[in-house]
Motif scaffolding. Structure first.
Motif, PDB file in Angstrom:
ATOM      1  N   SER A   1      -5.474   8.771  -2.481  1.00 28.52           N
ATOM      2  CA  SER A   1      -5.650   7.405  -2.998  1.00 28.52           C
ATOM      3  C   SER A   1      -4.569   6.510  -2.405  1.00 28.52           C
ATOM      4  O   SER A   1      -3.644   6.983  -1.733  1.00 28.52           O
ATOM      5  CB  SER A   1      -5.551   7.384  -4.533  1.00 28.52           C
ATOM      6  OG  SER A   1      -4.275   7.813  -4.959  1.00 28.52           O
ATOM      7  N   VAL A   2      -4.718   5.232  -2.635  1.00 27.70           N
ATOM      8  CA  VAL A   2      -3.700   4.263  -2.238  1.00 27.70           C
ATOM      9  C   VAL A   2      -3.361   3.415  -3.457  1.00 27.70           C
ATOM     10  O   VAL A   2      -4.255   2.837  -4.074  1.00 27.70           O
ATOM     11  CB  VAL A   2      -4.195   3.373  -1.073  1.00 27.70           C
ATOM     12  CG1 VAL A   2      -3.160   2.303  -0.744  1.00 27.70           C
ATOM     13  CG2 VAL A   2      -4.471   4.228   0.158  1.00 27.70           C
TER      14      VAL A   2
ATOM     15  N   LEU B   1      -1.476  12.340   3.465  1.00 24.80           N
ATOM     16  CA  LEU B   1      -2.018  13.701   3.588  1.00 24.80           C
ATOM     17  C   LEU B   1      -1.280  14.486   4.669  1.00 24.80           C
ATOM     18  O   LEU B   1      -1.002  15.679   4.497  1.00 24.80           O
ATOM     19  CB  LEU B   1      -3.520  13.641   3.895  1.00 24.80           C
ATOM     20  CG  LEU B   1      -4.392  13.135   2.732  1.00 24.80           C
ATOM     21  CD1 LEU B   1      -5.824  12.883   3.214  1.00 24.80           C
ATOM     22  CD2 LEU B   1      -4.385  14.139   1.578  1.00 24.80           C
ATOM     23  N   ALA B   2      -0.941  13.828   5.777  1.00 27.16           N
ATOM     24  CA  ALA B   2      -0.189  14.494   6.849  1.00 27.16           C
ATOM     25  C   ALA B   2       1.169  14.973   6.322  1.00 27.16           C
ATOM     26  O   ALA B   2       1.618  16.077   6.640  1.00 27.16           O
ATOM     27  CB  ALA B   2      -0.004  13.549   8.035  1.00 27.16           C
ATOM     28  N   LEU B   3       1.821  14.142   5.500  1.00 31.37           N
ATOM     29  CA  LEU B   3       3.104  14.524   4.900  1.00 31.37           C
ATOM     30  C   LEU B   3       2.944  15.744   4.000  1.00 31.37           C
ATOM     31  O   LEU B   3       3.775  16.648   4.010  1.00 31.37           O
ATOM     32  CB  LEU B   3       3.644  13.373   4.049  1.00 31.37           C
ATOM     33  CG  LEU B   3       4.533  12.370   4.732  1.00 31.37           C
ATOM     34  CD1 LEU B   3       4.683  11.151   3.845  1.00 31.37           C
ATOM     35  CD2 LEU B   3       5.901  12.989   5.016  1.00 31.37           C
TER      36      LEU B   3
ATOM     37  N   ARG C   1       0.857  -1.187   0.000  1.00 31.47           N
ATOM     38  CA  ARG C   1       0.000   0.000   0.000  1.00 31.47           C
ATOM     39  C   ARG C   1       0.887   1.228   0.000  1.00 31.47           C
ATOM     40  O   ARG C   1       1.703   1.408   0.893  1.00 31.47           O
ATOM     41  CB  ARG C   1      -0.892   0.054   1.253  1.00 31.47           C
ATOM     42  CG  ARG C   1      -2.004  -0.985   1.301  1.00 31.47           C
ATOM     43  CD  ARG C   1      -2.893  -0.764   2.530  1.00 31.47           C
ATOM     44  NE  ARG C   1      -2.104  -0.709   3.759  1.00 31.47           N
ATOM     45  CZ  ARG C   1      -1.682  -1.779   4.416  1.00 31.47           C
ATOM     46  NH1 ARG C   1      -1.980  -2.991   3.980  1.00 31.47           N
ATOM     47  NH2 ARG C   1      -0.960  -1.647   5.507  1.00 31.47           N
ATOM     48  N   CYS C   2       0.748   2.064  -1.033  1.00 25.93           N
ATOM     49  CA  CYS C   2       1.504   3.311  -1.123  1.00 25.93           C
ATOM     50  C   CYS C   2       0.488   4.443  -1.064  1.00 25.93           C
ATOM     51  O   CYS C   2      -0.283   4.647  -2.001  1.00 25.93           O
ATOM     52  CB  CYS C   2       2.308   3.340  -2.421  1.00 25.93           C
ATOM     53  SG  CYS C   2       3.353   4.801  -2.616  1.00 25.93           S
ATOM     54  N   GLY C   3       0.472   5.163   0.060  1.00 26.21           N
ATOM     55  CA  GLY C   3      -0.494   6.254   0.219  1.00 26.21           C
ATOM     56  C   GLY C   3      -0.079   7.472  -0.579  1.00 26.21           C
ATOM     57  O   GLY C   3       1.100   7.824  -0.620  1.00 26.21           O
ATOM     58  N   VAL C   4      -1.047   8.111  -1.230  1.00 25.39           N
ATOM     59  CA  VAL C   4      -0.790   9.298  -2.033  1.00 25.39           C
ATOM     60  C   VAL C   4      -1.842  10.351  -1.699  1.00 25.39           C
ATOM     61  O   VAL C   4      -3.045  10.074  -1.796  1.00 25.39           O
ATOM     62  CB  VAL C   4      -0.874   9.005  -3.550  1.00 25.39           C
ATOM     63  CG1 VAL C   4      -0.355  10.204  -4.347  1.00 25.39           C
ATOM     64  CG2 VAL C   4      -0.110   7.749  -3.912  1.00 25.39           C
ATOM     65  N   GLY C   5      -1.403  11.538  -1.283  1.00 29.04           N
ATOM     66  CA  GLY C   5      -2.356  12.601  -0.980  1.00 29.04           C
ATOM     67  C   GLY C   5      -1.888  13.913  -1.577  1.00 29.04           C
ATOM     68  O   GLY C   5      -0.698  14.235  -1.503  1.00 29.04           O
ATOM     69  N   VAL C   6      -2.801  14.641  -2.179  1.00 33.67           N
ATOM     70  CA  VAL C   6      -2.455  15.945  -2.749  1.00 33.67           C
ATOM     71  C   VAL C   6      -3.262  17.017  -2.018  1.00 33.67           C
ATOM     72  O   VAL C   6      -4.493  16.902  -1.891  1.00 33.67           O
ATOM     73  CB  VAL C   6      -2.739  15.994  -4.266  1.00 33.67           C
ATOM     74  CG1 VAL C   6      -2.311  17.352  -4.839  1.00 33.67           C
ATOM     75  CG2 VAL C   6      -2.035  14.853  -4.992  1.00 33.67           C
ATOM     76  N   VAL C   7      -2.548  18.019  -1.522  1.00 34.19           N
ATOM     77  CA  VAL C   7      -3.143  19.072  -0.707  1.00 34.19           C
ATOM     78  C   VAL C   7      -2.705  20.426  -1.250  1.00 34.19           C
ATOM     79  O   VAL C   7      -1.559  20.584  -1.689  1.00 34.19           O
ATOM     80  CB  VAL C   7      -2.692  18.915   0.768  1.00 34.19           C
ATOM     81  CG1 VAL C   7      -3.017  20.152   1.587  1.00 34.19           C
ATOM     82  CG2 VAL C   7      -3.322  17.679   1.390  1.00 34.19           C
TER      83      VAL C   7
ATOM     84  N   ALA D   1      -4.999   3.986   6.841  1.00 37.90           N
ATOM     85  CA  ALA D   1      -4.071   4.883   7.535  1.00 37.90           C
ATOM     86  C   ALA D   1      -3.008   5.432   6.587  1.00 37.90           C
ATOM     87  O   ALA D   1      -2.567   6.565   6.741  1.00 37.90           O
ATOM     88  CB  ALA D   1      -3.409   4.154   8.714  1.00 37.90           C
ATOM     89  N   ASP D   2      -2.599   4.648   5.587  1.00 39.37           N
ATOM     90  CA  ASP D   2      -1.568   5.104   4.645  1.00 39.37           C
ATOM     91  C   ASP D   2      -2.027   6.366   3.915  1.00 39.37           C
ATOM     92  O   ASP D   2      -1.222   7.229   3.580  1.00 39.37           O
ATOM     93  CB  ASP D   2      -1.251   4.014   3.616  1.00 39.37           C
ATOM     94  CG  ASP D   2      -1.081   2.659   4.272  1.00 39.37           C
ATOM     95  OD1 ASP D   2       0.059   2.229   4.440  1.00 39.37           O
ATOM     96  OD2 ASP D   2      -2.108   2.061   4.641  1.00 39.37           O
TER      97      ASP D   2
END
Lengths: 179, 179
Positions: free
Chosen positions: A32-33, A146-148, A12-18, A140-141
């Protein structure tokens, strides 16, 4: 500033764009993951991660990429794959000329909760509030990614200026040479 | 069978291309070392490694790629970069649809010298003889990459048949999915 955060992993590779700026409200652009099968060989799993990250980069065009720093001493059984997935994320960003920053899990946790040792529930809760989401991001990923990204929006502005100053002061060669 | 061997690293990444078949004489096709500067950030160093490996893949079109297996317990200070460089090599091969094999340093040493604990001088000496070179390949990373390629020429034929049988028996999904 639009930042893509990556919580690297092969399964699982978490990806978040903010989107946001220091002192301004944050906006969720994408989360997404990317998943790859443990039954596949590592080469094809890395290709799957690359394709998943490339799709997000192409669609959401972030200005910078923040990747979780991987430490050699943790989770030895999976650390190599995690390091390689992080490498793929850095590579994909560098290929597009995007600045890449590495943040530790503690830095990301401290940025969103004020506590570098916050647990996953606290991180998810704060990410949900900061982005004014109707439901917490899962798994959680996704919340970690998103936290990153949020961490980088808030830290990145200052860091980018420091890096630019350092680059201007010390001219460096770019890329590899084949000899 | 034409095999590209990769001794992964960020500062020096050895690349050797060898042509041969079990029981037939070996031929050196190419040997080089991709170098990136320790002053550059990891993202740009990985990009340099990718560009160097892509250039060799494009020019010499190997049938398979053999990469040295990286172990988490060794050389902790550099192991993450080494693992990521290995990941870039696997990724570049997978992107071209080339089969990727991982061989341990012991397997490569045993293949060319008969001794899995041979030292660098022995490996270089045997690689020089097996490829009928006028001078030993330098630096050691170049000789190690050639040893990996030779190891794969000799082991690869049998392994490829096993892998093909396994793939035929267990259909697997390829690539990642974005959810």
């Amino acid at each position: 500033m639009r930042v893509m955060g990556v919580d690297p992993g092969l399964t699982r590779c978490g990806v978040g764009v903010v989107e946001g700026a220091p002192g301004r409200p944050l906006r969720l652009v994408h989360v997404s993951v990317v998943r790859t099968s443990p039954d596949d060989d590592v080469a094809h799993r890395l290709l799957g991660v690359e394709q998943g990250l490339e799709a997000v980069l192409a669609e959401f065009a972030p200005d910078a990429v923040a990747v979780e720093r991987v430490f050699a001493q943790h989770n030895v059984s999976t650390v190599m794959g995690t390091a390689q997935a992080a490498g793929v994320a850095m590579l994909a960003a560098a290929r597009r000329g995007l600045p890449v920053a590495l943040h530790t899990p503690s830095e990301a946790k401290a940025a969103v909760t004020g506590n570098g040792r916050a647990d996953k529930a606290q991180v998810t809760s704060m990410v949900t509030r900061l982005l004014r989401l109707d439901a917490p991001p899962r798994p959680a990923d996704a919340a970690d990614a998103l936290a990153l990204a949020i961490c980088h929006v808030w830290r990145g502005a200052a860091q980018s200026r420091l890096d630019a100053a350092r680059r201007a002061a010390v001219p460096r060669s770019r890329g590899g040479t084949v000899q």
